[in-house]
Write a protein that holds these residues in place. Structure first.
Motif, PDB file in Angstrom:
ATOM      1  N   ARG A 131     -54.562 -26.352 -14.954  1.00 32.01           N
ATOM      2  CA  ARG A 131     -55.858 -26.550 -15.631  1.00 32.01           C
ATOM      3  C   ARG A 131     -57.014 -26.462 -14.636  1.00 32.01           C
ATOM      4  O   ARG A 131     -58.043 -25.861 -14.919  1.00 32.01           O
ATOM      5  CB  ARG A 131     -55.902 -27.929 -16.274  1.00 32.01           C
ATOM      6  CG  ARG A 131     -55.696 -27.898 -17.729  1.00 32.01           C
ATOM      7  CD  ARG A 131     -56.087 -29.201 -18.404  1.00 32.01           C
ATOM      8  NE  ARG A 131     -55.484 -29.161 -19.721  1.00 32.01           N
ATOM      9  CZ  ARG A 131     -54.263 -29.584 -19.992  1.00 32.01           C
ATOM     10  NH1 ARG A 131     -53.539 -30.143 -19.061  1.00 32.01           N
ATOM     11  NH2 ARG A 131     -53.768 -29.466 -21.203  1.00 32.01           N
ATOM     12  N   GLN A 132     -56.828 -27.084 -13.467  1.00 31.71           N
ATOM     13  CA  GLN A 132     -57.901 -27.063 -12.466  1.00 31.71           C
ATOM     14  C   GLN A 132     -58.117 -25.650 -11.924  1.00 31.71           C
ATOM     15  O   GLN A 132     -59.252 -25.246 -11.658  1.00 31.71           O
ATOM     16  CB  GLN A 132     -57.580 -28.057 -11.348  1.00 31.71           C
ATOM     17  CG  GLN A 132     -57.723 -29.502 -11.830  1.00 31.71           C
ATOM     18  CD  GLN A 132     -57.248 -30.525 -10.816  1.00 31.71           C
ATOM     19  OE1 GLN A 132     -57.121 -30.239  -9.633  1.00 31.71           O
ATOM     20  NE2 GLN A 132     -56.969 -31.724 -11.295  1.00 31.71           N
ATOM     21  N   ILE A 133     -57.025 -24.899 -11.772  1.00 31.19           N
ATOM     22  CA  ILE A 133     -57.158 -23.489 -11.372  1.00 31.19           C
ATOM     23  C   ILE A 133     -57.924 -22.729 -12.457  1.00 31.19           C
ATOM     24  O   ILE A 133     -58.835 -21.950 -12.178  1.00 31.19           O
ATOM     25  CB  ILE A 133     -55.774 -22.841 -11.131  1.00 31.19           C
ATOM     26  CG1 ILE A 133     -55.066 -23.486  -9.936  1.00 31.19           C
ATOM     27  CG2 ILE A 133     -55.906 -21.335 -10.942  1.00 31.19           C
ATOM     28  CD1 ILE A 133     -53.644 -22.979  -9.703  1.00 31.19           C
ATOM     29  N   LEU A 134     -57.547 -22.983 -13.713  1.00 37.36           N
ATOM     30  CA  LEU A 134     -58.168 -22.278 -14.845  1.00 37.36           C
ATOM     31  C   LEU A 134     -59.681 -22.495 -14.882  1.00 37.36           C
ATOM     32  O   LEU A 134     -60.440 -21.566 -15.184  1.00 37.36           O
ATOM     33  CB  LEU A 134     -57.516 -22.742 -16.154  1.00 37.36           C
ATOM     34  CG  LEU A 134     -58.056 -22.154 -17.460  1.00 37.36           C
ATOM     35  CD1 LEU A 134     -57.925 -20.632 -17.480  1.00 37.36           C
ATOM     36  CD2 LEU A 134     -57.304 -22.756 -18.651  1.00 37.36           C
ATOM     37  N   VAL A 135     -60.112 -23.702 -14.555  1.00 36.38           N
ATOM     38  CA  VAL A 135     -61.557 -23.991 -14.533  1.00 36.38           C
ATOM     39  C   VAL A 135     -62.251 -23.032 -13.555  1.00 36.38           C
ATOM     40  O   VAL A 135     -63.307 -22.455 -13.869  1.00 36.38           O
ATOM     41  CB  VAL A 135     -61.817 -25.463 -14.132  1.00 36.38           C
ATOM     42  CG1 VAL A 135     -63.303 -25.694 -13.850  1.00 36.38           C
ATOM     43  CG2 VAL A 135     -61.328 -26.407 -15.219  1.00 36.38           C
TER      44      VAL A 135
END
Ligand SMILES: [Fe+2]
Ligand SMILES: [Fe+2]
Length: 168
Positions: A131-135
């Motif tokens: 999720r943090q990568i996706l942001v």
């Protein structure tokens, strides 16, 4: 080892299959590192100065993503991939930005599915890391679309090849 083609709804996801898919994600991260390293240095012209500086930041963030993915693949008991997806080049700055945008779109589609797959397997911490990568990938997408003077593409249709189009 399952060799079936990636589908948007891997309901029968296993840890082995997840590791395979994460290795494809890792190859896309290597591709992104190479593209951003090269494009950030060869984009010339006053109108591309801002985006060239942003691409340098992207390059470093993609390296962070590659490290995070490698750690997760190792955690799943698999060997991280060592091969990037192919990197396209062009003498035209707009082409390079478009290649980057298309790759980011594809990356975002994949991570959205990957988060669901991690959660299906109860790998909530891994889902959170992705999720943090996706942001950050979505920030990259916005930077590129803005540099191209386009709206941010809608990639909610799951992971499949689709050519980015101008939405005007
Ligand atoms: Fe990335
Ligand atoms: Fe990215």
């Amino acid at each position: 080892m399952a060799a079936s083609k990636s589908s948007a709804n891997d309901n029968d996801i296993t840890r082995d299959r997840l590791a395979e898919l994460l290795n494809e994600d890792l190859s896309r991260e290597y591709q992104a590192i190479i593209a951003y390293v090269v494009y950030s240095q060869v984009l010339s012209g006053a109108q591309y100065m801002d985006i060239a500086a942003q691409l340098e930041i992207h390059a470093k963030q993609e390296l962070d993503h590659a490290l995070i993915l490698s750690r997760q693949i190792d955690y799943l008991g698999k060997m991280p991939a060592v091969t990037p997806k192919p990197v396209r080049t062009s003498p035209k700055p707009e082409d390079m930005l478009r290649y980057d945008l298309e790759n980011e779109n594809e990356t975002i589609r994949n991570y959205r599915v990957r988060i669901q797959q991690c959660e299906t397997l109860g790998e909530y911490a891994m889902a959170e890391q992705i999720r943090q990568i996706l942001v950050q990938e979505q920030d990259h997408q916005i930077d590129l679309a803005t540099a191209l003077g386009e709206e941010v593409p809608d990639v909610s249709g799951g992971p499949h090849r689709r050519t980015a189009r101008k939405h005007r």
